[in-house]
Design an enzyme around this catalytic site. Sequence first.
Site, PDB file in Angstrom:
ATOM      1  N   HIS A 142       0.887  -1.211  -0.093  1.00 52.18           N
ATOM      2  CA  HIS A 142      -0.070   0.150   0.159  1.00 52.18           C
ATOM      3  C   HIS A 142       0.977   1.261  -0.142  1.00 52.18           C
ATOM      4  CE1 HIS A 142      -3.197  -2.766   1.325  1.00 52.18           C
ATOM      5  NE2 HIS A 142      -2.296  -3.196   2.126  1.00 52.18           N
ATOM      6  N   GLU A 188       8.877   7.587 -17.377  1.00 56.75           N
ATOM      7  CA  GLU A 188       7.638   7.947 -17.601  1.00 56.75           C
ATOM      8  C   GLU A 188       7.195   7.595 -18.969  1.00 56.75           C
ATOM      9  OE1 GLU A 188       7.092  12.387 -15.668  1.00 56.75           O
ATOM     10  OE2 GLU A 188       8.900  12.043 -16.103  1.00 56.75           O
ATOM     11  N   SER A 217      13.826  21.070 -17.326  1.00 50.60           N
ATOM     12  CA  SER A 217      12.880  21.737 -17.582  1.00 50.60           C
ATOM     13  C   SER A 217      13.166  22.890 -18.209  1.00 50.60           C
ATOM     14  CB  SER A 217      12.078  21.804 -16.082  1.00 50.60           C
ATOM     15  OG  SER A 217      11.116  22.913 -16.428  1.00 50.60           O
ATOM     16  N   LYS A 261      15.115  21.068 -12.207  1.00 55.82           N
ATOM     17  CA  LYS A 261      14.806  19.842 -12.453  1.00 55.82           C
ATOM     18  C   LYS A 261      15.574  18.986 -13.082  1.00 55.82           C
ATOM     19  CE  LYS A 261      11.066  18.866 -11.808  1.00 55.82           C
ATOM     20  NZ  LYS A 261       9.730  19.301 -12.304  1.00 55.82           N
TER      21      LYS A 261
END
Length: 461
Positions: free
Chosen positions: A153, A287, A274, A280
């Site tokens: 979880h 992804e 970024s 970043k």
Amino acid sequence: MWKGRFQEETTDLMKRFGESISFDWRLYRHDIRASIAHAHGLVRAGVLTESEAAEIAEGLREIEAEISAGTFEFSVDLEDIHMNIEKALTNRIGPAGAKLHTARSRNDQVAVDMRLYCLEAVDTLSEKIQGLQRSLVDLGRRHPEAILPGYTHLQRGQPVLLAHHLLAYVEMLDRDCGRLRDARVRIDCMPLGSGALAGSTIAIDRALVAEELGFSRVSHNSMDAVSDRDFMAELLFALALLGTHLSRLSEDVILWVSAEFDFLSLSDAHTTGSSLMPQKKNPDAAELTRGKTGRLYGNLMALLTTLKGLPMTYNRDLQEDKERLFDSFDTAEICLDIYAEMMAQASVNEASMREAAADPFLLATDLADYLVQRGVPFRQAHDVIGKLTAYSLSEKKSFNDMTLEEYQRFSDAFEASVFQTLDLQTALAARQAIGAPSPLRVNEELNRWSTQLGMDQAKSS
Ligand code: ARG
């Protein structure tokens, strides 16, 4: 190819709508191999002479070389790879070329081409899956002592070794290879000789053609053989599930590289910045892999949907199979490649992992087991440790900082030895069953996988 019964020209729109050459050109090597084997079958059937077959083979090999070199001119007017090659052959060698399509239809031709293509692709992908497995095993071997929390979880559960976590993915990927191997058994069946749907009056020894092409079996029903795409659906399913595994791995990687976890860093070479936020460093490869899983699922669903309403036998709908299949192969291949490379260059932050694994609650279950070993029934032990946890939270006192007297308030089965239970190394070492994460077992597993994957043996034993 069929102008005999037609009086009108196909419109440009119809050509553009119906063509498959823009994507099925990828079958050229398979189509040529199958045509050469077919030509040999036609020699044995008395349709071609040896020298005609030799001329055909030579012409086809020249065409193959041209396509490989990028100098072949494909024509949309000729619709697909089969007719492009046949026309080029006839232009080149004349009458012998015009005999090649005897006892053959594009229906059994495309079926054999796709099977040859899939056999090759399965082998390539299996190799690439193993490449990723090697890179995961190697990462585990480079950090044999790294401990981190295992989660359920996404809540901290119990301590595990990093290698154990990584080997979980190695297991998943092994099942993926197994599914590809299973699928291979059913791909490995030769449909050529089934003609359009009902074979041919010209008897070709199919077994010999199959042998030449390296197939172990020939199909036994011409109607099934020209319309069967089950093998592709199986492959697309195997790749969809592979996508599930890569997507789960991506999710772990994405969490791990976040400042909140900080368990892993990816090399600059596999991340992006970024355009707006200068600080970043984003895990785009992970992804994208997670995102591309959508394609892999979609391709499977698209093929199944294409197949579901088809009457016997070949229907043009089947042309829709190729782009889905090619896309799944390409997607799986590049995801596996990028992952093998990215994991090989990732660096593990053992200190952050250790810090997270130092959470004393990770050993709450071990404390319950401690009581069980002293004769307390597990349900009761669970309740005792639950109350101890509540006490720890309310008193802001960790398990390690409580006195024996405090422990004994919850159960008189506690003795001074309880403090040994609270040691992470002891806790891990105690998990000795097959499949459990004791360093001993994990090391055995690393060695087992290293051997199975043909890597050199782990240094530690
Ligand atoms: N381009 C077709 C396909 O990919 C080849 C078979 C065409 N057969 C036919 N009867 N029109 O399925």
